[in-house]
Design a protein around this motif. Structure first.
Motif, PDB file in Angstrom:
ATOM      1  N   GLY A   1      20.449   4.727   2.392  1.00  0.00           N
ATOM      2  CA  GLY A   1      19.157   4.865   1.733  1.00  0.00           C
ATOM      3  C   GLY A   1      18.181   3.794   2.194  1.00  0.00           C
ATOM      4  N   THR A   2      17.136   3.599   1.426  1.00  0.00           N
ATOM      5  CA  THR A   2      16.109   2.605   1.748  1.00  0.00           C
ATOM      6  C   THR A   2      16.283   1.397   0.846  1.00  0.00           C
ATOM      7  N   ALA A   3      16.280   0.220   1.452  1.00  0.00           N
ATOM      8  CA  ALA A   3      16.538  -1.008   0.688  1.00  0.00           C
ATOM      9  C   ALA A   3      15.564  -2.105   1.091  1.00  0.00           C
ATOM     10  N   LEU A   4      15.404  -3.052   0.178  1.00  0.00           N
ATOM     11  CA  LEU A   4      14.478  -4.169   0.356  1.00  0.00           C
ATOM     12  C   LEU A   4      15.264  -5.430   0.721  1.00  0.00           C
ATOM     13  N   PHE A   5      14.687  -6.248   1.629  1.00  0.00           N
ATOM     14  CA  PHE A   5      15.346  -7.481   2.056  1.00  0.00           C
ATOM     15  C   PHE A   5      14.334  -8.623   2.111  1.00  0.00           C
ATOM     16  N   PRO A   6      14.130  -9.331   1.023  1.00  0.00           N
ATOM     17  CA  PRO A   6      13.269 -10.520   1.074  1.00  0.00           C
ATOM     18  C   PRO A   6      13.939 -11.633   1.888  1.00  0.00           C
TER      19      PRO A   6
ATOM     20  N   HIS B   1       0.926  -4.168  -5.656  1.00  0.00           N
ATOM     21  CA  HIS B   1       1.933  -5.117  -5.192  1.00  0.00           C
ATOM     22  C   HIS B   1       3.334  -4.723  -5.684  1.00  0.00           C
ATOM     23  N   VAL B   2       3.472  -4.678  -6.971  1.00  0.00           N
ATOM     24  CA  VAL B   2       4.715  -4.259  -7.618  1.00  0.00           C
ATOM     25  C   VAL B   2       4.369  -3.215  -8.665  1.00  0.00           C
ATOM     26  N   ASP B   3       5.163  -2.160  -8.759  1.00  0.00           N
ATOM     27  CA  ASP B   3       4.934  -1.145  -9.779  1.00  0.00           C
ATOM     28  C   ASP B   3       5.356  -1.722 -11.130  1.00  0.00           C
ATOM     29  N   LEU B   4       4.382  -2.098 -11.946  1.00  0.00           N
ATOM     30  CA  LEU B   4       4.682  -2.816 -13.187  1.00  0.00           C
ATOM     31  C   LEU B   4       5.397  -1.947 -14.217  1.00  0.00           C
ATOM     32  N   ILE B   5       5.131  -0.657 -14.219  1.00  0.00           N
ATOM     33  CA  ILE B   5       5.815   0.222 -15.181  1.00  0.00           C
ATOM     34  C   ILE B   5       7.309   0.247 -14.894  1.00  0.00           C
TER      35      ILE B   5
ATOM     36  N   LEU C   1       0.808  -1.217   0.000  1.00  0.00           N
ATOM     37  CA  LEU C   1       0.000   0.000   0.000  1.00  0.00           C
ATOM     38  C   LEU C   1       0.842   1.267   0.000  1.00  0.00           C
ATOM     39  N   VAL C   2       2.171   1.096   0.141  1.00  0.00           N
ATOM     40  CA  VAL C   2       3.082   2.237   0.166  1.00  0.00           C
ATOM     41  C   VAL C   2       3.780   2.332  -1.198  1.00  0.00           C
ATOM     42  N   GLU C   3       3.632   3.479  -1.856  1.00  0.00           N
ATOM     43  CA  GLU C   3       4.172   3.625  -3.208  1.00  0.00           C
ATOM     44  C   GLU C   3       5.682   3.391  -3.253  1.00  0.00           C
ATOM     45  N   GLU C   4       6.414   3.926  -2.296  1.00  0.00           N
ATOM     46  CA  GLU C   4       7.859   3.742  -2.291  1.00  0.00           C
ATOM     47  C   GLU C   4       8.223   2.261  -2.213  1.00  0.00           C
ATOM     48  N   HIS C   5       7.469   1.514  -1.451  1.00  0.00           N
ATOM     49  CA  HIS C   5       7.727   0.083  -1.329  1.00  0.00           C
ATOM     50  C   HIS C   5       7.449  -0.650  -2.636  1.00  0.00           C
ATOM     51  N   ARG C   6       6.385  -0.246  -3.322  1.00  0.00           N
ATOM     52  CA  ARG C   6       6.069  -0.890  -4.600  1.00  0.00           C
ATOM     53  C   ARG C   6       7.168  -0.628  -5.627  1.00  0.00           C
ATOM     54  N   LEU C   7       7.726   0.576  -5.596  1.00  0.00           N
ATOM     55  CA  LEU C   7       8.830   0.904  -6.503  1.00  0.00           C
ATOM     56  C   LEU C   7      10.081   0.104  -6.138  1.00  0.00           C
ATOM     57  N   LEU C   8      10.364   0.003  -4.853  1.00  0.00           N
ATOM     58  CA  LEU C   8      11.505  -0.797  -4.406  1.00  0.00           C
ATOM     59  C   LEU C   8      11.347  -2.248  -4.843  1.00  0.00           C
ATOM     60  N   ALA C   9      10.134  -2.789  -4.677  1.00  0.00           N
ATOM     61  CA  ALA C   9       9.893  -4.180  -5.061  1.00  0.00           C
ATOM     62  C   ALA C   9      10.072  -4.376  -6.553  1.00  0.00           C
ATOM     63  N   ALA C  10       9.604  -3.424  -7.344  1.00  0.00           N
ATOM     64  CA  ALA C  10       9.743  -3.533  -8.798  1.00  0.00           C
ATOM     65  C   ALA C  10      11.213  -3.551  -9.204  1.00  0.00           C
ATOM     66  N   ARG C  11      11.997  -2.654  -8.618  1.00  0.00           N
ATOM     67  CA  ARG C  11      13.430  -2.602  -8.969  1.00  0.00           C
ATOM     68  C   ARG C  11      14.146  -3.868  -8.497  1.00  0.00           C
ATOM     69  N   TRP C  12      13.840  -4.294  -7.267  1.00  0.00           N
ATOM     70  CA  TRP C  12      14.525  -5.456  -6.706  1.00  0.00           C
ATOM     71  C   TRP C  12      14.212  -6.709  -7.528  1.00  0.00           C
ATOM     72  N   LEU C  13      12.934  -6.927  -7.788  1.00  0.00           N
ATOM     73  CA  LEU C  13      12.544  -8.114  -8.550  1.00  0.00           C
ATOM     74  C   LEU C  13      13.042  -8.051  -9.992  1.00  0.00           C
TER      75      LEU C  13
ATOM     76  N   ASP D   1      10.352  -1.349 -17.236  1.00  0.00           N
ATOM     77  CA  ASP D   1      11.506  -0.540 -17.666  1.00  0.00           C
ATOM     78  C   ASP D   1      12.824  -1.263 -17.410  1.00  0.00           C
ATOM     79  N   ILE D   2      12.893  -1.987 -16.298  1.00  0.00           N
ATOM     80  CA  ILE D   2      14.127  -2.685 -15.949  1.00  0.00           C
ATOM     81  C   ILE D   2      14.313  -3.949 -16.774  1.00  0.00           C
ATOM     82  N   VAL D   3      13.279  -4.780 -16.883  1.00  0.00           N
ATOM     83  CA  VAL D   3      13.459  -6.070 -17.557  1.00  0.00           C
ATOM     84  C   VAL D   3      13.574  -5.922 -19.068  1.00  0.00           C
ATOM     85  N   ARG D   4      13.051  -4.823 -19.628  1.00  0.00           N
ATOM     86  CA  ARG D   4      13.133  -4.643 -21.086  1.00  0.00           C
ATOM     87  C   ARG D   4      14.573  -4.493 -21.567  1.00  0.00           C
TER      88      ARG D   4
END
Length: 334
Positions: A228-233, A259-263, A118-130, A267-270
């Motif tokens: 900074g802010t980082a993700l740790f699965p 869940h994950v910012d698909l845009i 539900l947090v936009e910053e987290h969705r962006l972090l998840a998108a980049r990390w994944l 951008d990353i996987v392309r």
């Protein structure tokens, strides 16, 4: 990671605690705990503890006791896979066998803030990390070391769940409405299996890669420090090799679209997978949702033999409704 519980009595000498004994067996020379917090205790199965002050520079260490079968998967991920990928991960201290059935994993404590879709910053972090993990791991020689997590894995979840449900329909603890819900789920499984080849086609546009398979709030932490802010699965017990459908799908209905910012992910996987477009990605997310629900149904079905069926049936009602909603417009369920 996690908040403490108090369902276990600790020994007077912390050195006698099983987690500390396993930790000392690593022979890292990093000292003894100032205290032990019980984070999770499951009878005869999993247990998670926070060992205060034993890690690098006096940091806390998470001691996780789990079954050997899943612990070996996590060990492979932490020792042989994550160190070679451009993503953040908890510091891994080591692995210790308890016996033929159980083992211990020791990891850095990355804090208590959980990922929130539900947090936009987290969705962006998840998108980049994944995105970074999926594309980088796809080029590594890790497939042979990991279990299959492709469509065939989830088809087995479907079949196993259906067998278990049918075997327990005569449980006297189930009322007429409960049985009706379960029979509807069996019918949904039949329809999905009949169109499984179409579902498999939806996965063909994405390369196979390392997948976490249970990427959700309880298994992902967020830490903010000077860097900074980082993700740790964490909790890679169900990780494996397959298309990243389940990683991209939300785990709960209230997270629909959150869940994950698909845009950002696209951008990353392309950069590595230029043929992927948003429509293919959105279709993969829908497939991943079905995958996750089939896994959930399978796990929940194992509780249907009990005389206490209220909780599993409540979960089954949710799964049935969510599958119904997704299958109405799904090409693989027509």
């Amino acid at each position: 990671m996690s908040n403490p519980i108090t369902s276990e009595i600790l020994p007077e000498s912390l050195l006698e605690h099983r987690a500390v004994k396993a930790w000392r067996g690593l022979r890292l020379g990093l000292g003894e705990p100032a205290s032990i917090e019980i984070l999770k205790k499951s009878h005869k199965k999993r247990a998670i503890y926070r060992l205060a002050g034993v890690g690098l520079q006096g940091a806390a260490v998470i001691a996780k006791r789990c079954q050997m079968t899943t612990g070996l998967i996590e060990r492979t991920i932490y020792e042989q896979v994550l160190p070679h990928l451009p993503v953040t991960a908890p510091h891994y201290y080591g692995f210790a066998e308890e016996d033929d059935t159980f083992c211990w994993l020791f990891l850095e404590d990355v804090g208590r803030e959980r990922f929130s879709p539900l947090v936009e910053e987290h969705r962006l972090l998840a998108a980049r990390w994944l995105g970074r993990m999926h594309t980088a791991a796809a080029h590594g020689a890790t497939a042979a070391r990991l279990p299959d997590r492709g469509p065939a894995h989830y088809l087995e979840h479907l079949r196993s769940a259906r067998r278990t449900i049918l075997r327990n329909l005569t449980n006297p603890a189930l009322d007429t409405d409960d049985v009706a819900v379960l029979k509807t789920i069996v019918s949904q499984c039949d329809a999905l299996e009949a169109g499984w080849h179409e579902l498999e086609k939806c996965c063909e546009s994405m390369p196979s890669t390392l997948v976490h398979s249970d990427f959700r709030a309880k298994n992902v932490y967020v830490r903010t420090d000077q860097a900074g802010t980082a993700l740790f699965p964490i909790d890679w017990e169900t990780a494996g090799w397959g298309v990243p459908a389940a990683d991209l799908a939300h785990s709960r209905r209230r997270y629909l679209g959150h869940h994950v910012d698909l845009i950002t992910y696209l951008d990353i996987v392309r950069e590595c997978w230029p043929s992927i477009d948003m429509s293919a990605l959105q279709l993969l997310v829908r497939v991943g949702f079905v995958f996750r629900r089939l896994a959930g149904i399978n796990w929940t079905s194992r509780s249907l033999a009990s005389e206490w069926t209220e909780e599993p049936i409540a979960c089954m009602r949710v799964y049935q409704a969510e599958l119904s909603e997704k299958m109405q417009a799904a090409p693989w369920a027509r």
